[in-house]
Each structure stands twice: as C-alpha cells, then as structure tokens.
Design an enzyme around this catalytic site. Structure first.
Site, short mmCIF file in Angstrom:
data_model
loop_
_atom_site.label_atom_id
_atom_site.label_comp_id
_atom_site.label_asym_id
_atom_site.label_seq_id
_atom_site.Cartn_x
_atom_site.Cartn_y
_atom_site.Cartn_z
N SER A 14 7.77 8.70 21.61
CA SER A 14 9.20 8.41 21.75
C SER A 14 9.95 9.25 20.72
O SER A 14 9.37 9.68 19.72
CB SER A 14 9.49 6.93 21.48
OG SER A 14 9.38 6.64 20.09
N ASP A 15 11.23 9.47 20.97
CA ASP A 15 12.07 10.01 19.90
C ASP A 15 12.22 8.88 18.89
O ASP A 15 11.92 7.71 19.17
CB ASP A 15 13.42 10.47 20.45
CG ASP A 15 14.06 11.55 19.59
OD1 ASP A 15 13.71 11.65 18.38
OD2 ASP A 15 14.90 12.29 20.10
N TRP A 16 12.69 9.20 17.69
CA TRP A 16 12.77 8.22 16.62
C TRP A 16 13.68 7.06 17.04
O TRP A 16 14.84 7.26 17.37
CB TRP A 16 13.29 8.88 15.34
CG TRP A 16 12.20 9.36 14.45
CD1 TRP A 16 11.97 8.95 13.17
CD2 TRP A 16 11.17 10.33 14.74
NE1 TRP A 16 10.87 9.61 12.66
CE2 TRP A 16 10.35 10.45 13.61
CE3 TRP A 16 10.84 11.08 15.86
CZ2 TRP A 16 9.26 11.29 13.55
CZ3 TRP A 16 9.75 11.92 15.82
CH2 TRP A 16 8.98 12.02 14.66
N GLU A 17 13.09 5.86 17.03
CA GLU A 17 13.79 4.61 17.34
C GLU A 17 14.39 4.59 18.75
O GLU A 17 15.37 3.91 19.01
CB GLU A 17 14.85 4.32 16.27
CG GLU A 17 14.22 4.19 14.90
CD GLU A 17 15.22 3.93 13.79
OE1 GLU A 17 16.40 3.67 14.06
OE2 GLU A 17 14.80 3.99 12.63
N ALA A 18 13.76 5.29 19.68
CA ALA A 18 14.23 5.32 21.07
C ALA A 18 13.68 4.19 21.92
O ALA A 18 14.16 3.94 23.02
CB ALA A 18 13.88 6.66 21.72
#
Length: 167
Positions: free
Chosen positions: A146-150
């Site tokens: 995932s992208d950061w905190e996605a």
C-alpha cells in the site's frame, strides 16, 4: 537505453546507501497538472510510460536492487486524494491507465504499490479487480504494497490481495 542506464546508476546509489528496494518507477498516467505526484511519473503517454518503466526496472534490478512499480492505478488528483474516486470506464482503464503497468510488468518488478484513491468507488488498497488484472493478466508475481497509510480496512485489503500495509 537511457532509462536503463539511469536505472543502473540509481541501483549503484541504492547499494551505497543499503537500500534494497527503490520505490520507483512511477508509470501512473499524468492526467491533470495539479496532481502532486506528477514529478514521479514518467509520461502522459501510456506506451511511453510503460516502455520507460520497463527499461528503468531492468536497469535497477539487473544491478541487484529491487523496484516498486507505482502508483497502481488511476491516481489522478492530489486534492482530497484520500477520499476522491477516479471513475473511469473499462476501455479507458485498459487503454490508458493499465497499459503502462502491463508493459512495465514484463520486466518483472519485485513489488508494486497501490495508490490512496478509490477507483470506481473502491479504494485502491481493496481493489481485487485491479490486483487480479495485475497478477493474472500481467503476470506480476511480486509483493503488492500500500502507499503510506492508504489502507482503510485491513481485512478487505488482505482479501483483495494486498500483501503489505505501509509503513
């Protein structure tokens, strides 16, 4: 050739800094000038983005460092990127937004990263349809980050096929 050489040079930099996976290349399509990630993306043309991405991946990975192909896919807006939905018909998704990933996957990147946004109402981190295309049709066999905190729903993301929640 130049994209390959750039990838090789970046691999040297990564090795000097003990970096195992370079979070690049970005082959997502630039569709609006205000997308905050445009500086990372290689082209507005799906074919060119895919070919440059493929050579970049080969240049990096042939020199001992992994790559992370990103941001999968239809990541169009910076404004409200945690909530907006990129609503796109199937033909446009295939011909414009998925094409560079299809081409770049022929270089066998070790990982791919999804984006924050929704695609046709489904968060990218929970988009089983997209992950199935990536794996089953494009032959991607690496880890999907995932992208950061996605990630909004860990269970839904895991069921959809996301491998690693970042950070």
């Amino acid at each position: 050739e130049l994209a390959y050489r750039m990838g090789a040079a970046l691999a040297d930099d990564c090795i000097e800094r003990d970096v195992d996976i370079l979070l690049a290349p970005g082959v997502n399509i630039k569709r609006t000038p205000v997308c905050g990630r445009n500086f990372e993306y290689v082209s507005e043309d799906p074919y060119l983005a895919g070919v440059v991405g493929r050579q970049y991946i080969k240049g990096v990975q042939d020199n001992g460092v992994g790559t992370c192909l990103k941001h999968f896919y239809a990541n169009n807006l910076e404004w409200d990127r945690f909530h907006q939905s990129s609503d796109v018909d199937d033909r446009t998704l295939r011909e414009i937004y998925l094409k560079p990933f299809e081409i770049a996957c022929t270089a066998k990147p070790v990982s791919a990263m999804c984006s924050y946004n929704r695609i046709n109402g489904v968060f990218a981190s929970e988009n089983k349809k997209g992950f199935d295309i990536l794996r089953d049709e494009f032959g991607f066999d690496g880890a999907i980050f995932s992208d950061w905190e996605a990630v909004r729903d860990r269970a839904a993301s895991a069921i959809a096929g996301l491998d690693i929640e970042m950070p």
